[in-house]
Design an enzyme around this catalytic site. Structure first.
Site, PDB file in Angstrom:
ATOM      1  N   TYR A  24      54.622 -95.580  31.376  1.00  0.00           N
ATOM      2  CA  TYR A  24      54.786 -97.393  30.767  1.00  0.00           C
ATOM      3  C   TYR A  24      54.779 -98.128  32.336  1.00  0.00           C
ATOM      4  O   TYR A  24      55.435 -99.025  31.184  1.00  0.00           O
ATOM      5  CB  TYR A  24      55.731 -96.886  29.704  1.00  0.00           C
ATOM      6  N   ASP A  38      59.718 -97.580  30.441  1.00  0.00           N
ATOM      7  CA  ASP A  38      59.587 -99.520  30.192  1.00  0.00           C
ATOM      8  C   ASP A  38      58.781 -99.502  28.686  1.00  0.00           C
ATOM      9  O   ASP A  38      57.309 -99.994  29.324  1.00  0.00           O
ATOM     10  CB  ASP A  38      58.843-100.406  31.401  1.00  0.00           C
ATOM     11  N   CYS A  41      62.033-104.449  25.872  1.00  0.00           N
ATOM     12  CA  CYS A  41      61.221-105.519  25.362  1.00  0.00           C
ATOM     13  C   CYS A  41      62.095-105.784  24.126  1.00  0.00           C
ATOM     14  O   CYS A  41      61.650-107.191  23.441  1.00  0.00           O
ATOM     15  CB  CYS A  41      59.941-106.135  25.934  1.00  0.00           C
TER      16      CYS A  41
HETATM   17  N1  SAH Z   1      56.449-101.705  33.360  1.00  0.00           N
HETATM   18  C1  SAH Z   1      55.409-102.058  33.381  1.00  0.00           C
HETATM   19  C2  SAH Z   1      54.137-102.196  31.999  1.00  0.00           C
HETATM   20  C3  SAH Z   1      55.611-101.990  30.916  1.00  0.00           C
HETATM   21  S1  SAH Z   1      54.555-102.846  29.235  1.00  0.00           S
HETATM   22  C4  SAH Z   1      55.168-103.833  34.008  1.00  0.00           C
HETATM   23  O1  SAH Z   1      56.500-103.927  34.398  1.00  0.00           O
HETATM   24  O2  SAH Z   1      54.376-104.062  34.597  1.00  0.00           O
HETATM   25  C5  SAH Z   1      54.496-101.833  28.380  1.00  0.00           C
HETATM   26  C6  SAH Z   1      52.946-100.310  28.837  1.00  0.00           C
HETATM   27  O3  SAH Z   1      52.688-100.104  27.733  1.00  0.00           O
HETATM   28  C7  SAH Z   1      52.124-101.170  29.130  1.00  0.00           C
HETATM   29  O4  SAH Z   1      50.718-101.641  30.246  1.00  0.00           O
HETATM   30  C8  SAH Z   1      51.166-100.272  28.307  1.00  0.00           C
HETATM   31  O5  SAH Z   1      49.533-100.457  27.963  1.00  0.00           O
HETATM   32  C9  SAH Z   1      51.947 -99.160  28.060  1.00  0.00           C
HETATM   33  N2  SAH Z   1      51.472 -98.170  27.181  1.00  0.00           N
HETATM   34  C10 SAH Z   1      51.850 -98.384  25.877  1.00  0.00           C
HETATM   35  N3  SAH Z   1      52.085 -97.501  24.647  1.00  0.00           N
HETATM   36  C11 SAH Z   1      52.078 -96.189  25.949  1.00  0.00           C
HETATM   37  C12 SAH Z   1      52.286 -94.680  25.960  1.00  0.00           C
HETATM   38  N4  SAH Z   1      51.952 -94.474  24.545  1.00  0.00           N
HETATM   39  N5  SAH Z   1      52.541 -94.459  26.566  1.00  0.00           N
HETATM   40  C13 SAH Z   1      52.202 -94.472  28.279  1.00  0.00           C
HETATM   41  N6  SAH Z   1      51.800 -96.662  28.021  1.00  0.00           N
HETATM   42  C14 SAH Z   1      52.367 -96.922  27.195  1.00  0.00           C
END
Ligand code: SAH
Length: 496
Positions: free
Chosen positions: A321, A391, A418
């Site tokens: 993520y 995350d 979160c």
């Molecule tokens: N670590 C990053 C983003 C965290 S937010 C930071 O700190 O900026 C969570 C992220 O997960 C988002 O970018 C969202 O698009 C992504 N996301 C949501 N569902 C997901 C999934 N099933 N697999 C991979 N990424 C995902």
């Protein structure tokens, strides 16, 4: 026979607020009967009006504060009660942090099955903000009409899509106001209609504004229900009078949906991304990419994640993520190799560009769902990890993702969350499969609201420790009903 509630609708009663629920509502008791009172602060003695009475509890409205709590403060925003953005502006900041620390602790105990005494030992001091206002680098303003049919903007009232007219949010940047005035004036001058959800007609749905705090660069993206705007050049001309305007774009969203952004972006002016810096790394951010809304606290979270990862330069790390690669690039400085996985293609494009722009070569990024990419890579390529960082959005990790993590057997898992309810659920899963929670700490990225970020470190146990813990788990008796609670809190809403 059904017992009757001791109060009924519209009754007035006096009550002292003794506790706060996870949504920030005040909780008081009358002879053991519970009242939930929105906007009442712990320690207040109040007069409340019953709105909905059930057998064991009632929802009530705060009518009058009879004796204010010593934790009650003067809120900065006059709309703090109606607006759905802030829930606890009337609570002193110190008490807000205590509330969030307790909320996370309770979830880790009730849902995660962590022993309370053990948790007291491993829980870090909460990390709050020195200045808990004007911290948001991003806002998404919905457009609508007032009773006279005039276009307005502001924020949704709690749990509804009624717009509370306000361009001066106490959490956002000062430029928001000027940008929104320009958009509203343009709409008036060229008779551009705001979108109306009920009838699925009208043009402008939302205005997204983002600011790079370290660079000052501004981004405006209008979400519209058609392919273009009338007199686009006039709007652009006006928006360019705002200092540091760097990127102006349109996002077409013609769907009947609560999802704000459409999938494609058309640039009207400037660059497709703005830049920001965190911890000496420059990040390019597109309108569709996730980027943490509070850069000051984010730097602290990433530093904690790096500390928990305990990197020596020899490790292979997976960052699941990963968004635009923020944590990945932070960790890459101290790791041998980092792999990032993210579902949004534009975010991965940003991530690759960010790696190249910062001359970081030991990272690779994959587009896809973490719960699909990780199992596939593990089964086909037998990938390896010393440390895995996750995350996820509020709904937490899918089981397919967690089970692959367990099979991969990393030495450490760093979980950035979160939503502490899903965090606790996932920690329970990992604790039953050979991992132990070693550290947990909260970061207040969202002052004045009930939201909070948590960073946890889990370490792999050796086989003997694992067996001992599993025996203990069998005897654990969880109070309450975590399943129902989890269901209630895990609606999949992105926290941005
Ligand atoms: N670590 C990053 C983003 C965290 S937010 C930071 O700190 O900026 C969570 C992220 O997960 C988002 O970018 C969202 O698009 C992504 N996301 C949501 N569902 C997901 C999934 N099933 N697999 C991979 N990424 C995902």
């Amino acid at each position: 026979m059904m017992e009757k509630a001791i109060v009924k609708k519209n009754d007035l009663c006096q009550v002292t607020i003794e506790d706060m629920g996870s949504d920030g509502e005040g909780i008081g008791k009358i002879n053991g009967y519970t009242l939930f009172v929105k906007d009442a602060v712990i320690g207040d003695h109040i007069e409340a009006k019953i709105m909905k009475a059930k057998k064991n509890y009632a929802y009530a409205k705060l009518e009058k504060v009879l004796i204010p709590s010593s934790f009650r403060v003067q809120p900065r925003c006059v709309f703090h009660k109606q607006c759905g953005g802030c829930q606890i502006q009337a609570l002193s900041y110190e008490k807000q942090l205590e509330f969030k620390q307790n909320k996370v602790k309770n979830n880790l105990i009730r849902i995660g099955g962590i022993d309370p005494n053990y948790l007291d030992l491993i829980m870090e001091e909460p990390v709050g903000m020195e200045e808990p206002f004007l911290y948001r680098n991003k806002a998404q303003f919905p457009l609508g009409k007032n009773k006279e049919g005039k276009p307005i903007t502001g924020f949704y009232a709690g749990r509804t899509h009624t717009i509370i007219e306000n361009t001066e949010c106490a959490l956002g940047v000062k430029e928001n106001q000027k940008i929104l005035e320009i958009v509203l004036n343009y709409m008036k001058d060229y008779q551009v209609e705001p979108y109306e959800e009920a009838e699925h007609k009208g043009l402008i749905r939302h205005v997204l504004i983002r600011k790079g705090f370290s660079t000052g660069q501004l981004m405006v993206c209008l979400v519209i229900n058609e392919n273009q705007l009338p007199k686009e050049e006039k709007l652009v001309q006006e928006l360019c009078t705002v200092e540091n305007m760097t990127s102006i774009s349109l996002s077409v969203n013609k769907e009947k949906t609560n999802v704000i952004m459409g999938k494609k972006i058309r640039l009207l002016y400037g660059r497709p991304q703005i830049e920001d810096q965190i911890g000496g790394i420059t990040f390019k951010i597109s309108p569709l990419s996730f980027y943490q809304v509070n850069p000051i606290q984010t730097e602290r979270i990433y530093s904690r994640a790096l500390e928990y990862a305990m990197l020596t330069g020899e490790e292979t790390v997976w960052d699941l993520y990963c968004g635009i690669g923020t944590i990945s690039l932070f960790l890459a400085k101290k790791a041998k190799q980092v792999y990032g996985v993210e579902i949004i293609p534009q975010a991965i494009e940003d991530a690759k560009e960010n790696a190249a722009g910062n001359r970081i070569t030991n990272v690779s990024f994959y587009v896809g769902k973490a719960e699909e990419v990780l199992p596939e890579k593990y089964e086909k390529e037998g990938i390896y990890a010393d440390v895995i960082v996750v995350d996820p959005p509020r709904k937490g990790c899918e089981e397919a993702c967690l089970s692959t993590i367990v099979q991969m057997q990393p030495k450490r898992i760093v979980y950035v969350s979160c939503d502490s309810a899903t965090l606790a659920r996932d920690i329970k899963y990992l604790s039953e499969r050979g991992y132990e929670l070693k550290k947990a700490g909260i970061f207040d990225n969202f002052p004045q609201t009930t939201h909070v970020e948590t960073v946890c470190l889990l370490s792999k146990l050796n086989v003997k420790q694992h067996m001992e813990i599993n025996l203990d788990m069998d005897e654990l008796d969880l109070n309450g009903d975590p399943e129902t609670y989890l269901k209630a809190v895990t609606e999949d809403k992105p926290l941005d």
